[in-house]
Design an enzyme around this catalytic site. Structure first.
Site, mmCIF file in Angstrom:
data_model
loop_
_atom_site.group_PDB
_atom_site.id
_atom_site.type_symbol
_atom_site.label_atom_id
_atom_site.label_comp_id
_atom_site.label_asym_id
_atom_site.label_seq_id
_atom_site.Cartn_x
_atom_site.Cartn_y
_atom_site.Cartn_z
ATOM 1 N N CYS B 88 0.869 -1.031 0.139
ATOM 2 C CA CYS B 88 -0.227 -0.037 0.107
ATOM 3 C C CYS B 88 0.648 0.995 -0.245
ATOM 4 C CB CYS B 88 -1.045 -0.006 0.860
ATOM 5 S SG CYS B 88 -1.707 -1.119 1.215
ATOM 6 N N HIS B 345 -9.748 3.559 -0.932
ATOM 7 C CA HIS B 345 -7.713 3.080 -0.783
ATOM 8 C C HIS B 345 -7.362 2.188 -2.145
ATOM 9 C CE1 HIS B 345 -4.629 1.729 0.018
ATOM 10 N NE2 HIS B 345 -4.853 0.674 0.651
#
Lengths: 483, 401
Positions: B88, B345
């Protein structure tokens, strides 16, 4: 003289009351009420014959030196592999030395006693010093049939040796008959069973007494000489009738354990033997008999050493550890009898690289890590460079076993997103006594049992079954320890 | 002797797509959407881009391997393009590549693009891992929510704060982000649940409930960076935004295998922050940082991040949270654009999206979310898990400040 040096057992924690089973199935199979007494033990969704064999063997090895084990004999009719030595997987999980003889004894419910007999004869002959004999079975049944009531899952283990025996081996008598009370083709899941009345009259009532009488005659003994006569029989009435036929008293006949766990397959005679040993006194003579295409009869005499045997779970400890499953559907789902949709997350994963498993067999199957010889830090996994930031020595680690170390919970969660046959999926980080830590799945546990600092022990489990490729993956999980 | 990155590279253009369940577009469309805004903002011709860095996490699922997808989709002029990935934290890695490309003196103008098309995986959350390696034999049945949820038990036990109180602080964190997200037309989630609704939401991984977990979204973001000289020729003085610090720290196995971490905070964030403050010359982050975008994949992550960034003392973050310290009107507004929680996200894009909001704030273009006269903006982009992760911290601000 060769004999039993120690014993161990493992009966899974799950129990289901036979009345729960009956109530679910009464509309379909009212006759199953005949056997609906007590409860049966059954594997958790992550257990099988092989995982239970490891647990029973670990129990048996308590207080003994692993490096003294020369051979491991594994007996079962429900091993996962027809060709990949199952005993070898167990030996790797136990981290036994490489110079051992490993063998799978299969094909019959008397395989347990046959393995035991082979071990005793090898030790008696002097060609082996110590042989670990473990029998284990997880027999599959369809729903709503008699055998669902009869069978339970479990494993039993004995160490055969010459030093400090707790029960001396005195002799044996065996018969072999192609008596097909039931059979199961290789690769098939469940048994094909003939009529119970015939099994009772032509099988149990004839073959078990024949083996016992054969032994008595061979050694000029009588039934009265024995404190316990131990033999399996799924029919309680027939079990009693055999005793009567032999002229044994009620107290002499070892209980068949139907009400507390069910018949545990190839491990059952040894499980009953261990149960008898748990309350035996020095000088007691025990007669152990199996049944499965013939019978083996073995007789032992208990020695003074039984008083010095270190504590272990055995049968009584295993039976005391239980949780009642009140949902028949859950039982069916755990045994893959009910199709549940596991969803897209179940598609994850794939082939298990065998070359990677080979290089890392001790890490994966044996839970062997490393201990740095420079700074003394235990670490899992073992690595070329010490994890201690104050050390970082290269090539300094020796093998270090974590499986029997106690640990404490550092943190945990119950995950409803991760796939699980019993949601939530519980996992966390644990820290071992003496040092070292790892991230693990928890099993045999409810979320409410956990808190930071909770004590846990490690248990060998079936992590996954790749049905497409026929691969059974094993690894270790943490189980909370009751204080 | 190395002198750090401070004030050596300027951001002259940024772009960001609307994040969300963009069923009608693929990665190829999202990349162009972000790039178009970015190149127009920069005011340069695409042929002037000399090197590019491309971030995406799940290459198996949409764009495929190598950096070719970016070069092909944008028809970049036969320039070097590198694909980067650090879970991420990938978006910040793309930015880092572009920034160092300029700082090295090898290139004048570099491009960073991050994209993720999570809604093509077929999953409600992040896809489960694949097999074929050692991890497959031993990895516990872990998911992202579960891996971070464990921070809560560890934090609660270490500081003796009841799980109820931890949950209340977590709820305020999510509440505040939703309030901000509702002011952001590009955010995925724009609803405004109450604290009550948040506390009573269904459980995902104990103790994280539905509103403690960030959105699963598609999106892309882009940045163009260049030398100070070129920036001065293109932009007004107060519009020159420079990189003050850019640091990354990776776990090294100590959290997972060494007996010295209580699953109560994230070491890579802590280390990256210390390195970043050194690089930027910041002595007291609580006083000097004006605004932040942190990696709120889960509300508990944001809570411990406040302490990892040195804004709050260890064990004291819940108090600051409930006092509104990080609300839009608070001392250090955090997640002014809604954060991962509400903006969403898309893994490869997030690090760049965080910089995008900080950049808009400096240019006075944040609309309803505008923060008054910010001095230093911090982004925190985290990859992996608390026990094995990547922490990146970037700090940007006006050149003249």
């Amino acid at each position: 003289m060769a004999g039993i040096v120690s014993y161990g057992a493992y009966i899974p924690k799950n129990r289901i009351s036979r009345m729960t089973i009956f109530q679910a199935n009464a509309w379909f199979a009212p006759a199953t009420i005949q056997f609906a007494q007590g409860e049966k033990a059954f594997c958790n969704w992550d257990e099988d014959a092989l995982s239970m064999a490891v647990e029973a063997s670990r129990d048996c090895l308590k207080g003994l030196e692993k490096k003294e084990v020369d051979a491991l004999y594994l007996a079962s009719t429900t091993l996962p592999y027809a060709d990949r030595q199952n005993a070898g997987i167990v030996a790797t999980a136990l981290n036994l030395k490489e110079e051992v003889v490993t063998a799978d004894f299969t094909g019959s419910l008397k395989a347990g006693t046959t393995a035991l007999l082979s071990a005793l004869e090898a030790v008696e002959l002097g060609s082996k010093k110590n042989v670990l004999v473990t029998a284990s079975d997880r027999r599959e049944t369809k729903c709503a049939y008699l055998y669902e009531m009869w069978f339970g899952d479990g494993a039993a283990s004995v160490m055969v040796g010459k030093d400090n025996v707790i029960a001396e081996f005195k002799g044996s008598y065996s018969v072999s008959y192609d008596f097909v009370d039931h059979y199961r083709e290789a690769g098939k899941k469940t048994d094909y069973i003939w009529e119970e009345r015939w099994i009772r009259d032509e099988g149990y009532m004839k073959i078990i007494p024949e083996a016992i009488n054969g032994l008595l005659k061979k050694y000029t003994l009588s039934v009265g000489d024995f404190s316990k006569i131990i033999y399996p029989c799924i029919f309680k009435r027939t079990h009693r009738a055999i005793g009567k036929l032999l002229g044994a008293s009620k107290e002499q006949v070892q209980d068949n354990m139907h009400e507390v766990c069910g018949e545990l397959g190839a491990s059952h005679p040894i499980a009953m033997f261990i149960s008898a040993l748990e309350s035996a006194n020095p000088g007691d003579k025990l007669l152990v008999v199996s049944f499965g295409q013939g019978a083996d009869a073995l007789y032992f005499e208990v020695t003074e050493n039984i008083k010095n045997l270190s504590p272990r779970n055995g049968i009584s400890g295993s039976l005391a550890n239980k949780r009642d499953i009140t949902s028949y559907e859950k039982y069916c789902i755990f045994r893959d009898l009910l199709a549940v949709e596991m969803g897209i997350r179940a598609e994850a994963g794939g082939q298990s690289p065998l070359s990677i498993l080979w290089r890392n067999r001790k890490l994966v199957l044996g839970l062997v890590g490393g201990k740095c010889t420079k700074c003394g830090t235990p670490q899992y996994p073992k690595s070329h460079i010490c994890v201690n930031p104050e050390c970082r020595a290269f090539h300094s680690q020796e093998d270090y076993e974590f499986a029997d170390k106690e640990a404490k919970v550092v943190s945990y969660t119950g995950d409803l997103l991760a796939i699980s046959l019993e949601p939530p999926a519980i996992y966390g980080m644990i820290q071992f006594e003496g040092g070292g830590r790892m991230l693990v799945d928890f099993t045999d546990c409810e979320l409410g049992e956990l808190q930071v600092g909770q004590k846990v022990r490690m248990s060998f489990r079936k992590r996954w079954h790749d049905k497409e490729r026929g691969f059974h993956g094993y690894y270790w999980k943490a189980v909370p320890v009751k204080e | 002797m190395a002198t750090g990155i401070k004030d050596k590279v300027a951001i002259i253009g940024m772009g960001c797509t609307k994040f969300g369940e963009r069923w009608d577009v693929g990665a190829e469309d999202l990349i162009v959407e972000a790039f178009e805004e970015c190149i127009q903002d920069a005011g340069i011709n695409p042929s002037e881009i000399q090197a590019a860095w491309f971030a995406t996490c799940f290459d198996e699922i949409h764009v495929g391997k190598s950096a070719l997808p970016l070069a092909m989709i944008l028809h970049l002029p036969y320039i070097p393009v590198t694909r980067v990935e650090n879970f991420c934290a990938s978006g910040t890695e793309a930015f880092r590549g572009a920034v160092y490309g300029v700082a090295s003196g090898a290139y004048d103008v570099c491009l960073a693009v991050g994209v993720e098309k999570l809604k093509d995986t077929g999953y409600g959350g992040l896809p489960a891992g694949g097999g074929g390696n050692l991890s497959w034999f031993v990895r516990p049945n872990i998911t992202a929510p579960g891996g971070f949820a464990m921070l809560a038990s560890g934090y609660s036990a270490k500081y003796g704060i009841s799980m109820d109180d931890v949950k209340k602080a977590m709820a305020h964190i999510s509440w505040k982000s939703h309030q901000n997200g509702s002011k952001n037309p590009k955010a995925h989630l724009r609803n405004t649940p109450s604290i009550e609704e948040i506390l009573n939401a269904p459980m995902v991984a104990y103790p994280l409930g539905l509103y403690d977990c960030c959105g699963v979204s598609d999106g892309a973001a882009a940045a163009i960076v260049t030398t100070l000289d070129i920036a001065k020729s293109l932009k007004k003085e107060h519009e020159i935004i420079t990189v003050k610090a850019l640091q990354v720290a990776l776990s090294n196995g100590e959290e997972a295998s060494f007996t010295n971490w209580d699953y109560d905070h994230i070491i890579p964030t802590t280390r990256a922050a210390q390195l970043a403050y050194n690089e930027a010359g910041i002595k007291n982050p609580r006083e000097e940082i004006s605004m932040m975008e942190v990696h709120d994949c889960f509300s508990i992550t944001e809570l411990v991040t406040y302490e990892d960034l040195g804004i709050c003392e260890r064990g004291k973050a819940t108090k600051d949270v409930l006092d509104g310290f990080f609300d839009l009107g608070g001392k250090i507004p955090c997640q002014p654009d809604g954060g991962l929680k509400c903006f969403g996200h898309p893994i490869g894009a997030s690090g760049l999206r965080m910089l995008y909001e900080m950049y808009l704030q400096f240019l006075g273009k944040a609309g309803e979310r505008q923060i008054k006269e910010p001095k230093l903006g911090l982004t925190h982009n985290l990859g992996g898990f608390p026990f094995m992760g990547i922490g990146s911290v970037a700090i940007i601000g006006r050149y003249k400040d």
